[in-house]
Design a protein around this motif. Structure first.
Motif, short mmCIF file in Angstrom:
data_model
loop_
_atom_site.label_atom_id
_atom_site.label_comp_id
_atom_site.label_asym_id
_atom_site.label_seq_id
_atom_site.Cartn_x
_atom_site.Cartn_y
_atom_site.Cartn_z
N ASP A 1 -9.57 2.36 -0.05
CA ASP A 1 -10.13 2.97 1.17
C ASP A 1 -11.45 3.68 0.86
N ARG A 2 -11.45 4.38 -0.28
CA ARG A 2 -12.65 5.08 -0.69
C ARG A 2 -13.80 4.09 -0.92
N SER B 1 -15.21 2.86 2.38
CA SER B 1 -16.14 3.79 3.04
C SER B 1 -17.45 3.89 2.26
N ALA C 1 0.81 -1.22 0.00
CA ALA C 1 0.00 0.00 0.00
C ALA C 1 0.84 1.27 0.00
N THR C 2 2.14 1.16 0.31
CA THR C 2 2.97 2.36 0.18
C THR C 2 3.56 2.48 -1.23
N PHE D 1 -5.46 3.98 -2.08
CA PHE D 1 -6.29 5.10 -1.62
C PHE D 1 -7.73 4.91 -2.12
N ALA E 1 -11.06 8.92 3.84
CA ALA E 1 -9.99 7.95 3.54
C ALA E 1 -8.67 8.42 4.14
N GLU E 2 -7.84 7.48 4.49
CA GLU E 2 -6.50 7.79 5.00
C GLU E 2 -5.71 8.50 3.90
N PRO E 3 -5.24 9.74 4.13
CA PRO E 3 -4.60 10.46 3.04
C PRO E 3 -3.11 10.15 2.87
N MET E 4 -2.54 9.36 3.74
CA MET E 4 -1.11 9.06 3.64
C MET E 4 -0.86 7.64 4.10
N ARG E 5 0.24 7.09 3.61
CA ARG E 5 0.68 5.79 4.13
C ARG E 5 2.17 5.89 4.40
N SER F 1 -1.53 11.01 -0.63
CA SER F 1 -2.62 11.20 -1.58
C SER F 1 -2.82 12.69 -1.78
#
Lengths: 397, 104
Positions: free
Chosen positions: A192-193, A196, A182-183, A189, B2-6, B23
């Motif tokens: 994740d959207r 939700s 995921a990095t 991202f 949503a999580e904006p960073m990783r 992001s």
């Protein structure tokens, strides 16, 4: 949740924006060509054959070799001859090898044969996949003459100094990025959207989670079993179109194909199925017919460049060769990673957007993402990729 | 939201190998939208990385950095269990921050 129940679907409206308009820019600012190619065949309609012109133009062919050379190397004119051919000592870097090396063609072929072949190769060679440059009006007659004049100057074999420049010895690309890190993969991202969106209450006061309380188990193999022939629509539905129609019939949410929520949900559901084999239901007669239709469509010559899917993506034709710096892959191995992050576009593509880009690349008008023809092709590809493990979101350049 | 960073930090050859994915649209101010209007400039202009309270990386970014920027760097002298924090500020004053613990 029980699989025995038939999933509610809205079946009347289109699942994509209407009227469909081609993407102009994607999120990174890369543009999509806006040319209308409606006079050429698409997956939806076969255009009347263009006049191939009478062969045997008057010889000798008079033309300007310098102009011809410029045309042959010009990327704006159909991708340039260098996309497929090595063209003598001045060949620009990274030529392709879909077509033969033409470095000595000027010593062996006559003027009129060259003219006729460039103008429309179909009458001289039925198996050629070269675009009919003249007959499809990519070049006009004086330009074809100039190209012939340039080809007549090619008489010496081309020697590659660097084996990586030679398409015959160039190493096929290998991606070392970990698409499930995921990095490394920005498509997470979007996952994740999607997650939700899965839990968000729709117009009817319900969310996806209201009925599907534990998606990780309920959808463990679902994406691998898609696409699927759907009798209520008389067409093949992929994950993305299913999301649109099922949400309309349940939560009341409008999640059009190609919207951010749709892509997010698609990645979420594909990701849950990671590791499970692609295994579409091909047992019923309708599914078998759809696969057959898909296979036929993959043979259809499309667009101004007059190319079929099979021309570039089967090893019987030109898969595992180079179109300039791009490596052409076979159908197997091409679907399990969708939706996928495209680093060159800065965008996430589901498989339908990939099909649309393929169409535009051969200069054929694309279809809306919910087109039944794409459904048939998606099922035919799933059949070829049966047993491949779902591995989403992917990363491709 | 949503999580904006990783972020991920892992010990490798006596240094912490840190990977950060942010992001962010990173608009250059030169891109046009579907209507043909210019999209206003909006990019991350300052990034800092902090290792156990001490700044180890301080970067000024520009429009040249891609959308959803990926940042990789190594922190010498870090140990497993140390804390790494990455902060950014963009041209509209929006901020982001994420931290993680270095794993062995």
């Amino acid at each position: 949740m029980a699989p025995s129940k038939i999933a509610p679907l809205e079946v009347k409206k289109p699942a994509s924006a209407q009227p469909w308009q081609r993407y102009k820019v994607d999120s990174q600012g890369s543009t999509w060509p806006q040319t209308d190619w409606s006079s050429f065949s698409t997956l939806a309609a076969i255009a009347p054959p263009t006049d191939g012109g009478s062969l045997r133009y008057a010889t000798p062919i008079e033309g300007d070799p310098a102009k011809g050379r410029q045309l042959a190397f010009d990327r704006a004119r159909g991708g340039s001859c260098v996309s497929c051919h090595v063209l003598g000592k001045d060949t620009p870097p990274q030529p392709g090898n879909i077509g033969p090396d033409l470095s000595t063609v000027g010593a062996t072929r006559s003027d009129d044969w060259l003219f006729d072949y460039v103008y429309d190769p179909r009458k001289l060679n039925k198996t050629s996949i070269m675009p009919p440059w003249g007959a499809h009006k990519i070049m006009n007659i004086p330009e074809v003459r100039d190209v012939v004049a340039f080809l007549k100057t090619l008489k010496e074999p081309h020697v590659f100094r660097d084996p990586q420049d030679n398409p015959a010895t160039r190493t096929p690309p290998k991606d070392t990025r970990d698409n499930l890190d995921a990095t490394d993969n920005p498509a997470f991202f979007a996952l994740d959207r999607g997650k939700s969106a899965f839990n968000r209450l729709g117009a009817n006061g319900k969310s996806c989670a209201s009925c599907h309380a534990s998606p990780e188990t309920a959808f463990k193999t679902w994406a691998g079993r898609m696409p699927k022939f759907e009798p209520r629509l008389d067409k093949v539905l992929g994950v993305e179109e299913f999301i649109t129609r099922h949400a309309r019939a349940t939560t009341g949410e409008e999640i059009l194909m190609q919207s951010d929520d749709n892509i997010g949900l698609s990645i979420f559901l594909h990701n849950i199925a990671n590791g499970t084999p692609i295994n579409p239901d091909l047992s019923n007669a309708e599914a078998k017919l759809a696969v057959k239709r898909g296979q036929d469509l993959m043979q259809r010559k499309l667009g101004q460049l007059n190319m079929a899917c099979v021309d570039c993506h089967t090893k019987e034709r030109h898969a595992n060769k180079w179109a300039r710096g791009q490596y052409l892959v076979e159908f197997k191995g091409t679907v399990a990673h969708f939706p996928t992050w495209r680093t060159s576009r800065g965008d996430i593509w589901d498989i339908r957007k990939r099909f649309q880009w393929c169409n535009v690349s051969v200069r054929a008008n694309e279809l809306p993402p919910d087109a039944r023809q794409y459904g048939d092709i998606e099922l035919a590809l799933a059949a070829i990729n049966k047993g491949e493990k779902v591995n989403s979101p992917g990363i491709r350049h | 939201m949503a999580e904006p960073m990783r972020i991920r930090a892992k010990m490798e050859n006596n240094a912490a190998d840190v990977k950060v994915l942010m992001s962010h649209p990173m608009e250059t101010g030169q891109r046009k939208n579907e209507k043909g209007d210019l999209v206003p400039v909006h990019f991350i202009q300052s990034v800092t990385a902090i290792h156990n309270g001490k700044t180890v990386l301080d970067a000024q970014w520009s429009q040249a950095i891609s959308r959803n920027p990926f940042l990789g760097f190594r922190v010498r002298g870090a140990k497993a269990g140390d804390k790494i924090t990455v902060n950014w500020v963009d041209t509209q004053g929006d901020k982001g921050s994420i931290d993680t613990t270095v794993v062995a």
